[in-house]
Design a protein around this motif. Structure first.
Motif, PDB file in Angstrom:
ATOM      1  N   MET A 179       0.845  -1.193   0.000  1.00 23.15           N
ATOM      2  CA  MET A 179       0.000   0.000   0.000  1.00 23.15           C
ATOM      3  C   MET A 179       0.884   1.248   0.000  1.00 23.15           C
ATOM      4  O   MET A 179       1.836   1.343   0.766  1.00 23.15           O
ATOM      5  CB  MET A 179      -0.910   0.004   1.237  1.00 23.15           C
ATOM      6  N   ARG A 180       0.574   2.200  -0.859  1.00 23.92           N
ATOM      7  CA  ARG A 180       1.316   3.445  -0.898  1.00 23.92           C
ATOM      8  C   ARG A 180       0.975   4.294   0.323  1.00 23.92           C
ATOM      9  O   ARG A 180      -0.076   4.128   0.940  1.00 23.92           O
ATOM     10  CB  ARG A 180       0.998   4.204  -2.180  1.00 23.92           C
ATOM     11  N   LEU A 181       1.861   5.243   0.645  1.00 25.19           N
ATOM     12  CA  LEU A 181       1.664   6.046   1.850  1.00 25.19           C
ATOM     13  C   LEU A 181       0.399   6.887   1.774  1.00 25.19           C
ATOM     14  O   LEU A 181      -0.303   7.064   2.778  1.00 25.19           O
ATOM     15  CB  LEU A 181       2.886   6.927   2.096  1.00 25.19           C
ATOM     16  N   GLU A 182       0.071   7.407   0.582  1.00 30.20           N
ATOM     17  CA  GLU A 182      -1.148   8.203   0.459  1.00 30.20           C
ATOM     18  C   GLU A 182      -2.382   7.346   0.741  1.00 30.20           C
ATOM     19  O   GLU A 182      -3.328   7.787   1.405  1.00 30.20           O
ATOM     20  CB  GLU A 182      -1.251   8.814  -0.942  1.00 30.20           C
ATOM     21  N   GLU A 183      -2.365   6.118   0.248  1.00 28.04           N
ATOM     22  CA  GLU A 183      -3.483   5.207   0.493  1.00 28.04           C
ATOM     23  C   GLU A 183      -3.542   4.816   1.966  1.00 28.04           C
ATOM     24  O   GLU A 183      -4.631   4.711   2.549  1.00 28.04           O
ATOM     25  CB  GLU A 183      -3.336   3.954  -0.376  1.00 28.04           C
ATOM     26  N   LEU A 184      -2.378   4.603   2.563  1.00 29.03           N
ATOM     27  CA  LEU A 184      -2.340   4.245   3.978  1.00 29.03           C
ATOM     28  C   LEU A 184      -2.889   5.380   4.834  1.00 29.03           C
ATOM     29  O   LEU A 184      -3.648   5.145   5.785  1.00 29.03           O
ATOM     30  CB  LEU A 184      -0.910   3.912   4.395  1.00 29.03           C
ATOM     31  N   GLU A 185      -2.531   6.610   4.496  1.00 26.69           N
ATOM     32  CA  GLU A 185      -3.031   7.754   5.257  1.00 26.69           C
ATOM     33  C   GLU A 185      -4.555   7.813   5.201  1.00 26.69           C
ATOM     34  O   GLU A 185      -5.222   8.012   6.232  1.00 26.69           O
ATOM     35  CB  GLU A 185      -2.431   9.053   4.717  1.00 26.69           C
ATOM     36  N   ARG A 186      -5.119   7.631   4.020  1.00 23.67           N
ATOM     37  CA  ARG A 186      -6.578   7.651   3.893  1.00 23.67           C
ATOM     38  C   ARG A 186      -7.205   6.514   4.690  1.00 23.67           C
ATOM     39  O   ARG A 186      -8.245   6.695   5.341  1.00 23.67           O
ATOM     40  CB  ARG A 186      -6.978   7.561   2.417  1.00 23.67           C
ATOM     41  N   VAL A 239       5.020   0.544   7.064  1.00 18.82           N
ATOM     42  CA  VAL A 239       3.737   0.372   6.383  1.00 18.82           C
ATOM     43  C   VAL A 239       3.125  -0.974   6.754  1.00 18.82           C
ATOM     44  O   VAL A 239       1.937  -1.069   7.094  1.00 18.82           O
ATOM     45  CB  VAL A 239       3.906   0.507   4.859  1.00 18.82           C
ATOM     46  N   ASP A 240       3.921  -2.018   6.708  1.00 19.82           N
ATOM     47  CA  ASP A 240       3.444  -3.349   7.081  1.00 19.82           C
ATOM     48  C   ASP A 240       2.974  -3.365   8.535  1.00 19.82           C
ATOM     49  O   ASP A 240       1.941  -3.964   8.864  1.00 19.82           O
ATOM     50  CB  ASP A 240       4.563  -4.369   6.868  1.00 19.82           C
ATOM     51  N   TYR A 241       3.706  -2.693   9.400  1.00 20.03           N
ATOM     52  CA  TYR A 241       3.345  -2.631  10.823  1.00 20.03           C
ATOM     53  C   TYR A 241       1.966  -2.001  11.011  1.00 20.03           C
ATOM     54  O   TYR A 241       1.115  -2.532  11.731  1.00 20.03           O
ATOM     55  CB  TYR A 241       4.403  -1.831  11.576  1.00 20.03           C
ATOM     56  N   VAL A 242       1.730  -0.877  10.347  1.00 20.19           N
ATOM     57  CA  VAL A 242       0.448  -0.186  10.494  1.00 20.19           C
ATOM     58  C   VAL A 242      -0.688  -1.016   9.896  1.00 20.19           C
ATOM     59  O   VAL A 242      -1.776  -1.117  10.483  1.00 20.19           O
ATOM     60  CB  VAL A 242       0.513   1.210   9.848  1.00 20.19           C
ATOM     61  N   GLU A 243      -0.447  -1.623   8.750  1.00 21.27           N
ATOM     62  CA  GLU A 243      -1.483  -2.464   8.143  1.00 21.27           C
ATOM     63  C   GLU A 243      -1.869  -3.609   9.073  1.00 21.27           C
ATOM     64  O   GLU A 243      -3.056  -3.950   9.205  1.00 21.27           O
ATOM     65  CB  GLU A 243      -0.993  -3.006   6.804  1.00 21.27           C
TER      66      GLU A 243
END
Length: 205
Positions: free
Chosen positions: A1-8, A156-160
């Protein structure tokens, strides 16, 4: 997941915990949660590991599964400005065992890792090694037993993973959240997480 998508995804994700009162299981309540995000700020140069630079160019900090009434939360990825204080607190736990015979049980990267967050009100910390094979991974330190557990391949993986917990992960979150709002003897245990993406996770075996 890209950072912009993760933020949303982080900003949109919410739900509620179905809780039971500890020592009075006939009493239940719902506790709403959301993730509290602060905007990114200009930071000093960060190591190019674990998507650290990209992550902190997008987020300032994230407080996960926050209950606004009690202030409880499951995890906290802190702003860069708070890392030195977190590092000092983490090293307070490390110093007593550095010179002990069991020192070899500590990861080799302990002295050079970044301390980027914590489990609020617990004395447990979120770490990122910057050297060796584990560089860029996200680890969690639990002072009860001095356990180090890899919790993500990068930020990113951690947050997901945090936003899609397993039952055992939710149980881990629940162990440090009691949702106390008045009488300190009235404490609550999470039985189930229901989110606005249709997810349902239980702490029951």
């Amino acid at each position: 997941m890209r950072l912009e998508e993760l933020e949303r995804a982080v900003l949109a994700h919410g739900g509620e915990f179905q809780c039971v009162q500890i020592r009075d299981e006939g009493n239940k309540k719902l506790v709403p949660f959301r993730h509290v995000v602060t905007p990114a700020v200009a930071a000093t140069e960060l190591p190019d590991v674990g998507k650290l630079r990209e992550f902190y160019a997008t987020f300032g900090s994230i407080l996960f599964y926050c209950d606004e009434q009690s202030g409880d939360a499951a995890r906290y990825l802190a702003p860069v400005s708070e890392w030195p204080e977190l590092h000092d607190s983490f090293m307070d736990w490390m110093e007593p065992v550095m010179d002990e015979p069991d020192e070899e049980l500590l990861p080799r990267w302990v002295n050079t890792c970044l301390v980027i967050g914590e489990t609020p009100r617990s004395g447990n910390y979120i770490l990122m090694p910057t050297q060796g094979p584990a560089a860029g991974q996200v680890w969690e330190f639990d002072h009860d037993g001095y356990e180090f557990n890899c919790a993500g391949n990068d930020l990113v993986d951690y947050v997901e993973r945090i936003m899609a917990p397993t039952g055992s992960r939710l149980t881990d979150f629940a162990s440090s959240m009691r949702f106390i709002t008045g009488d300190p003897m009235v404490q609550w245990w999470i039985e189930e997480l229901l989110d606005n993406r249709g997810g349902a996770v239980s702490t029951k075996a």
